[in-house]
Write a protein that holds these residues in place. Structure first.
Motif, PDB file in Angstrom:
ATOM      1  N   ASP A 138       0.801  -1.223   0.000  1.00 55.94           N
ATOM      2  CA  ASP A 138       0.000   0.000   0.000  1.00 55.94           C
ATOM      3  C   ASP A 138       0.831   1.269   0.000  1.00 55.94           C
ATOM      4  O   ASP A 138       0.328   2.329  -0.390  1.00 55.94           O
ATOM      5  CB  ASP A 138      -0.954   0.000   1.201  1.00 55.94           C
ATOM      6  N   THR A 139       2.090   1.212   0.458  1.00 56.71           N
ATOM      7  CA  THR A 139       2.880   2.447   0.581  1.00 56.71           C
ATOM      8  C   THR A 139       4.324   2.204   0.139  1.00 56.71           C
ATOM      9  O   THR A 139       4.802   1.055   0.171  1.00 56.71           O
ATOM     10  CB  THR A 139       2.931   2.928   2.053  1.00 56.71           C
ATOM     11  N   PRO A 140       5.053   3.293  -0.198  1.00 52.06           N
ATOM     12  CA  PRO A 140       6.476   3.142  -0.538  1.00 52.06           C
ATOM     13  C   PRO A 140       7.276   2.547   0.625  1.00 52.06           C
ATOM     14  O   PRO A 140       8.185   1.743   0.412  1.00 52.06           O
ATOM     15  CB  PRO A 140       6.934   4.576  -0.839  1.00 52.06           C
ATOM     16  N   ALA A 141       6.927   2.921   1.848  1.00 53.46           N
ATOM     17  CA  ALA A 141       7.694   2.408   2.996  1.00 53.46           C
ATOM     18  C   ALA A 141       7.540   0.897   3.089  1.00 53.46           C
ATOM     19  O   ALA A 141       8.511   0.167   3.320  1.00 53.46           O
ATOM     20  CB  ALA A 141       7.210   3.071   4.286  1.00 53.46           C
ATOM     21  N   ARG A 142       6.324   0.405   2.895  1.00 52.56           N
ATOM     22  CA  ARG A 142       6.135  -1.045   2.982  1.00 52.56           C
ATOM     23  C   ARG A 142       6.853  -1.750   1.816  1.00 52.56           C
ATOM     24  O   ARG A 142       7.456  -2.803   1.997  1.00 52.56           O
ATOM     25  CB  ARG A 142       4.655  -1.418   3.003  1.00 52.56           C
ATOM     26  N   LEU A 143       6.810  -1.114   0.651  1.00 47.83           N
ATOM     27  CA  LEU A 143       7.487  -1.741  -0.491  1.00 47.83           C
ATOM     28  C   LEU A 143       8.986  -1.863  -0.219  1.00 47.83           C
ATOM     29  O   LEU A 143       9.614  -2.875  -0.527  1.00 47.83           O
ATOM     30  CB  LEU A 143       7.220  -0.934  -1.768  1.00 47.83           C
ATOM     31  N   GLN A 144       9.538  -0.832   0.386  1.00 52.21           N
ATOM     32  CA  GLN A 144      10.967  -0.855   0.745  1.00 52.21           C
ATOM     33  C   GLN A 144      11.249  -2.003   1.730  1.00 52.21           C
ATOM     34  O   GLN A 144      12.240  -2.718   1.592  1.00 52.21           O
ATOM     35  CB  GLN A 144      11.337   0.516   1.349  1.00 52.21           C
ATOM     36  N   ILE A 163      -5.328  -0.404  -4.356  1.00 59.78           N
ATOM     37  CA  ILE A 163      -5.814   0.887  -4.845  1.00 59.78           C
ATOM     38  C   ILE A 163      -7.103   1.256  -4.107  1.00 59.78           C
ATOM     39  O   ILE A 163      -7.891   0.383  -3.724  1.00 59.78           O
ATOM     40  CB  ILE A 163      -6.063   0.863  -6.381  1.00 59.78           C
ATOM     41  N   ASP A 164      -7.290   2.525  -3.902  1.00 63.29           N
ATOM     42  CA  ASP A 164      -8.505   3.018  -3.235  1.00 63.29           C
ATOM     43  C   ASP A 164      -9.514   3.403  -4.318  1.00 63.29           C
ATOM     44  O   ASP A 164      -9.322   4.380  -5.037  1.00 63.29           O
ATOM     45  CB  ASP A 164      -8.146   4.237  -2.375  1.00 63.29           C
ATOM     46  N   VAL A 165     -10.581   2.608  -4.436  1.00 66.01           N
ATOM     47  CA  VAL A 165     -11.601   2.923  -5.453  1.00 66.01           C
ATOM     48  C   VAL A 165     -12.853   3.515  -4.802  1.00 66.01           C
ATOM     49  O   VAL A 165     -13.942   3.441  -5.357  1.00 66.01           O
ATOM     50  CB  VAL A 165     -11.950   1.679  -6.307  1.00 66.01           C
ATOM     51  N   GLY A 166     -12.665   4.128  -3.624  1.00 59.10           N
ATOM     52  CA  GLY A 166     -13.782   4.832  -2.988  1.00 59.10           C
ATOM     53  C   GLY A 166     -14.105   4.373  -1.582  1.00 59.10           C
ATOM     54  O   GLY A 166     -14.817   5.052  -0.860  1.00 59.10           O
ATOM     55  N   LEU A 167     -13.554   3.228  -1.174  1.00 62.53           N
ATOM     56  CA  LEU A 167     -13.831   2.742   0.189  1.00 62.53           C
ATOM     57  C   LEU A 167     -13.075   3.561   1.233  1.00 62.53           C
ATOM     58  O   LEU A 167     -13.510   3.697   2.368  1.00 62.53           O
ATOM     59  CB  LEU A 167     -13.438   1.257   0.288  1.00 62.53           C
ATOM     60  N   SER A 176      -0.286   9.780  -8.845  1.00 65.09           N
ATOM     61  CA  SER A 176       1.131   9.983  -8.518  1.00 65.09           C
ATOM     62  C   SER A 176       1.597   8.935  -7.508  1.00 65.09           C
ATOM     63  O   SER A 176       2.738   8.465  -7.574  1.00 65.09           O
ATOM     64  CB  SER A 176       1.372  11.405  -8.012  1.00 65.09           C
ATOM     65  N   ALA A 177       0.721   8.557  -6.589  1.00 64.99           N
ATOM     66  CA  ALA A 177       1.105   7.536  -5.599  1.00 64.99           C
ATOM     67  C   ALA A 177       1.340   6.196  -6.299  1.00 64.99           C
ATOM     68  O   ALA A 177       2.267   5.458  -5.951  1.00 64.99           O
ATOM     69  CB  ALA A 177       0.021   7.407  -4.536  1.00 64.99           C
ATOM     70  N   LEU A 178       0.519   5.895  -7.300  1.00 64.88           N
ATOM     71  CA  LEU A 178       0.723   4.637  -8.031  1.00 64.88           C
ATOM     72  C   LEU A 178       2.033   4.684  -8.821  1.00 64.88           C
ATOM     73  O   LEU A 178       2.820   3.727  -8.808  1.00 64.88           O
ATOM     74  CB  LEU A 178      -0.460   4.372  -8.976  1.00 64.88           C
ATOM     75  N   ARG A 179       2.257   5.831  -9.480  1.00 62.91           N
ATOM     76  CA  ARG A 179       3.504   5.945 -10.277  1.00 62.91           C
ATOM     77  C   ARG A 179       4.731   5.769  -9.385  1.00 62.91           C
ATOM     78  O   ARG A 179       5.702   5.135  -9.781  1.00 62.91           O
ATOM     79  CB  ARG A 179       3.553   7.310 -10.956  1.00 62.91           C
TER      80      ARG A 179
END
Ligand code: PLP
Length: 406
Positions: A138-144, A163-167, A176-179
């Motif tokens: 979900d986040t760059p920190a977790r990916l790291q 991805i957040d589709v409205g929930l 930008s967060a996805l990129r």
């Protein structure tokens, strides 16, 4: 079965359906709190679910909503899928052992220590995580953190992005967060492999229709799935040949039948249809899970401890409080379902040992009769109340144990 039980079940506080369940339990000598699955209903629901999935999509059963190995065996066979969504590390290890040919997607971002624990303690099985398991990020920190894990163990991790589709339960919320995450992934090809995107759209249809109709909510969610997918496809084509575009859930799986952005749809609870799934898109599904327990004491009226005028003030003349029943156990996340008209008594207070229900003069329950509840959800109910009694054709035909905390 005692003579009083057979009399009460014959006279029938329950309708024919619950009367049959009650007789099956009495016949099997089960007279304590139990979770019951109606196998025939569950099987019909499985076929309904299978038929709801578009030919272009794969069904992924939500294991946490069906966390019982024998139940999952049946559900996977009846729906013809080997794809599961998993939410709990101890269950992940048990699933890997039981289904070495399965395809697994984690349904929430797991702490990296939990992922590490999986690799250190995973069972001896032909399951190949580098091909068959997608971790959720979900986040760059977790990916790291996951990159460090992969480097440390010298393994490859497949990574699906939430991805957040409205929930609004987390996940990347804008392009930008996805990129940023895709960029990070591109720089670590040996250890991390991008495997797709996962959204969850359970909010669709939950708002009062004046605020947002189901159709409008669905269209908004679908366009968000598409927008995120378009970024991954267009800007990172080298990453995107066979990606898993996961989403849906029991509340919306029927809506994804046509014109869906997804090639991988999740659902689990629909098979058992607990109370929270009494919603229009699942109208044809049948409730197949209940909590049941015997009546220990049946009394006229409702009496609280303390001065009698207080009980009179609160309850006299109220048809729904004409009788009191103390039942074996209580405190379940569930609502009374049969006989009709039963209500919890909040003033008397919560008890897990002998709780009180109130009801009208008729239908009246007698001592030893069974009461049936519908749980709000299947996930907690199936895990915490012992062996599940499987009823089919008027008999208890099996007992199923849930996954354990290993
Ligand atoms: C990510 C995700 N997908 C799908 C589901 C749907 O599960 P179910 O069909 O059991 O409601 C859930 C449920 O919590 C979920 O968290």
């Amino acid at each position: 079965m005692t003579s009083s039980a057979s009399q009460t079940s014959a006279s029938g506080p329950h309708d024919a359906y619950f009367n049959t369940l009650q007789q099956a339990l009495h016949h099997a000598g089960i007279a304590w709190p139990s979770v019951v699955i109606d196998r025939a209903r569950m099987r019909r629901n499985a076929v309904r679910l299978k038929n709801l999935v578009a030919p272009t999509a794969r069904l992924r059963l939500v294991e946490k909503s069906l966390p019982v190995p024998a139940l999952l065996d049946e559900a996977m066979a009846l729906t013809g899928t080997r794809a599961l969504m998993v939410f709990h590390e101890p269950q992940l290890r048990q699933v890997v052992q039981r289904y070495p040919d399965s395809d697994l997607l984690m349904g929430k971002p797991m702490p990296v220590l939990a992922a590490q624990h999986f690799y250190r303690h995973r069972p001896d099985s032909s399951f190949d995580p580098a091909r068959q398991l997608q971790w959720l990020i979900d986040t760059p920190a977790r990916l790291q953190e996951y990159l460090q894990l992969a480097r440390g163990q010298d393994i490859k991790l497949r990574v699906n992005i939430e991805i957040d589709v409205g929930l609004h339960r987390g996940g990347v919320a804008d392009p930008s967060a996805l990129r940023a995450l895709l960029d990070q992934l591109r720089k670590a090809p040996g250890h991390l492999e991008f495997s797709g995107l996962m959204g969850y759209d359970a909010h669709v249809g939950k708002l009062p229709s004046l605020l947002e109709s189901r159709d409008v909510g669905f269209a908004k969610a679908a366009s968000m799935y598409r927008a995120f997918q378009a970024i991954a496809r267009a800007e990172f084509p080298e990453l995107a040949p066979t990606l898993c575009w996961n989403g849906a859930g029991s509340p919306t799986v029927a809506l994804h039948r046509q014109d869906s952005p997804l090639n991988d749809v999740s659902a689990g609870s629909a098979l058992l249809k607990p109370l929270e799934f009494d919603i229009q898109p699942l109208a044809e599904f049948e409730p197949a899970i209940f909590v049941t327990t015997p009546v220990l004491k049946a009394q006229h009226g409702t009496r609280l401890p303390g001065p009698s005028w207080l009980s009179k003030l609160l309850y006299s003349g109220r048809a729904s409080r004409a009788r009191s029943y103390f039942i074996y156990g209580g405190g379940w996340p569930a609502e009374p379902a049969s006989p009709a008209g039963l209500v919890l008594n909040k003033q008397f207070g919560l008890s897990f040992n002998q709780s009180i229900l109130n009801g009208p003069h008729a239908p009246a329950l007698a001592v030893n009769d069974s009461v049936f509840f519908r749980p709000y959800q299947s996930e907690g109910t199936l895990l915490h109340y012992g062996p599940i009694r499987v009823i089919d054709d008027g008999q208890v035909v099996d007992e199923w144990l849930p996954f354990g905390e290993i």
